[in-house]
Scaffold this active site. Structure first.
Site, PDB file in Angstrom:
ATOM      1  N   CYS A   1       6.063  -0.146   7.185  1.00 27.78           N
ATOM      2  CA  CYS A   1       5.707   1.031   6.392  1.00 27.78           C
ATOM      3  C   CYS A   1       6.863   1.354   5.449  1.00 27.78           C
ATOM      4  CB  CYS A   1       5.443   2.212   7.327  1.00 27.78           C
ATOM      5  SG  CYS A   1       5.050   3.742   6.462  1.00 27.78           S
ATOM      6  N   LEU A   2       6.543   1.664   4.204  1.00 31.13           N
ATOM      7  CA  LEU A   2       7.598   2.002   3.244  1.00 31.13           C
ATOM      8  C   LEU A   2       8.350   3.261   3.652  1.00 31.13           C
ATOM      9  CD1 LEU A   2       5.724   1.188  -0.087  1.00 31.13           C
ATOM     10  CD2 LEU A   2       7.572  -0.108   0.968  1.00 31.13           C
TER      11      LEU A   2
ATOM     12  N   HIS B   1      -4.160   2.302   8.061  1.00 30.71           N
ATOM     13  CA  HIS B   1      -2.765   2.764   8.048  1.00 30.71           C
ATOM     14  C   HIS B   1      -2.584   3.855   6.983  1.00 30.71           C
ATOM     15  CE1 HIS B   1       1.747   1.721   8.082  1.00 30.71           C
ATOM     16  NE2 HIS B   1       1.622   2.453   6.988  1.00 30.71           N
ATOM     17  N   GLU B   2      -3.163   3.640   5.787  1.00 35.41           N
ATOM     18  CA  GLU B   2      -2.986   4.614   4.692  1.00 35.41           C
ATOM     19  C   GLU B   2      -3.788   5.895   4.934  1.00 35.41           C
ATOM     20  OE1 GLU B   2      -0.612   4.036   2.911  1.00 35.41           O
ATOM     21  OE2 GLU B   2      -0.427   1.870   2.947  1.00 35.41           O
TER      22      GLU B   2
ATOM     23  N   GLN C   1       3.130   9.965   1.201  1.00 33.85           N
ATOM     24  CA  GLN C   1       4.453   9.336   1.276  1.00 33.85           C
ATOM     25  C   GLN C   1       5.349   9.691   0.095  1.00 33.85           C
ATOM     26  OE1 GLN C   1       2.506   5.310   2.149  1.00 33.85           O
ATOM     27  NE2 GLN C   1       4.485   5.069   3.125  1.00 33.85           N
TER      28      GLN C   1
ATOM     29  N   GLY D   1       0.837  -1.193   0.000  1.00 36.77           N
ATOM     30  CA  GLY D   1       0.000   0.000   0.000  1.00 36.77           C
ATOM     31  C   GLY D   1       0.873   1.245   0.000  1.00 36.77           C
TER      32      GLY D   1
ATOM     33  N   HIS E   1      -1.848   8.077   7.033  1.00 31.10           N
ATOM     34  CA  HIS E   1      -0.850   8.838   6.266  1.00 31.10           C
ATOM     35  C   HIS E   1      -1.458  10.124   5.709  1.00 31.10           C
ATOM     36  CE1 HIS E   1       2.801   6.487   6.231  1.00 31.10           C
ATOM     37  NE2 HIS E   1       2.218   5.396   5.769  1.00 31.10           N
TER      38      HIS E   1
HETATM   39 NI    NI Z   1       2.959   3.413   5.658  1.00 31.04          NI
END
Ligand code: NI
Length: 178
Positions: free
Chosen positions: A91-92, A133-134, A51, A46, A137
Site C-alpha cells: 500500500c502506498l 483494497h481501494e 490516501q 492504485g 480505503h
Molecule cells: Ni492502499
C-alpha cells in the site's frame, strides 16, 4: 496537474469514511488527474482519494505493464463477491511493507467514470483484489487491519520511527503498492 501528498499509516486521517461524489464536475476531473499523476509517480497501481486526504469516493487504478490503461471509479459499489484468493498486498500509505491478505477472488463492481457515465465491471485476481483494497480505503480501512495485532503493532512502530527520523520511506514493495 499536481502531485498530492500521500498520508502514511497510522495517520488517523486514513480512518475517514469518504462521502459519495454528488456531481462529476470539473473539480472531480481535476482530482482524478492529480490522483493519477500521484499514483504513476509513486509508483503505484492504485490510489484512493482518502490516501491524499480528500474524503470523496474516488479511486484511480492502472494494472497495465505500459502504465497506459487508467481505470477511474467514482462512487464504486461492489455488487457481488465470489471465491477466495490470497495475495501479497502492499500500500502506498504503508511504504515498504507487504503481507498476505485473503479476499474475494471475483467481484462485480459498478461505478461512474471520469466523464460521469456509469459502468459495470467483472473483475478477478489482482484487479479484484486491488478494487477491494481501494474500496476499503474509502471506508477508512487499511490492509494492515487484516493482520495480527502483533504485526500491526510492529508496522505502526516502524513507520512512526521512519517519520520521526525523517527518513525517506523505503522503496521496497512500492512498485506494486496500492
Ligand atoms: Ni492502499
Amino acid at each position: 496537474m499536481a502531485l498530492l501528498n500521500i498520508l502514511v499509516y497510522p495517520d488517523s486521517r486514513l480512518r475517514t469514511v469518504a462521502k459519495p461524489v454528488e456531481a462529476v464536475d470539473h473539480s472531480v476531473a481535476t482530482l482524478v488527474d492529480d490522483m493519477a499523476q500521484t499514483m504513476y509517480s509513486a509508483p503505484g497501481i492504485g490510489l484512493a482519494a482518502t490516501q491524499v486526504n480528500v474524503p470523496k469516493r474516488v479511486i484511480v487504478m492502472d494494472l497495465s505493464q505500459n502504465r497506459d490503461e487508467l481505470i477511474v471509479f467514482i462512487n464504486p459499489i461492489i455488487e457481488t463477491l465470489e471465491g477466495e484468493i490470497e495475495t501479497e498486498e502492499g500500500c502506498l500509505s504503508v511504504p515498504g511493507i507487504v503481507a498476505p491478505v485473503s479476499r474475494s477472488e471475483r467481484i462485480t463492481v459498478s461505478a461512474l467514470n471520469r466523464e460521469g457515465q456509469s459502468f459495470r465491471l467483472d473483475a478477478s485476481e489482482l484487479l479484484s483484489v486491488c478494487i477491494q483494497h481501494e474500496v476499503d480505503h474509502l471506508n477508512g480501512k487499511v490492509f494492515v487491519d487484516y493482520l495480527s495485532r502483533l504485526k500491526q503493532g510492529r508496522i505502526r512502530k516502524q513507520l512512526l520511527k521512519e517519520v520521526r527520523e525523517n527518513e525517506q520511506p523505503s522503496p521496497k514493495g512500492r512498485a506494486t503498492a496500492y
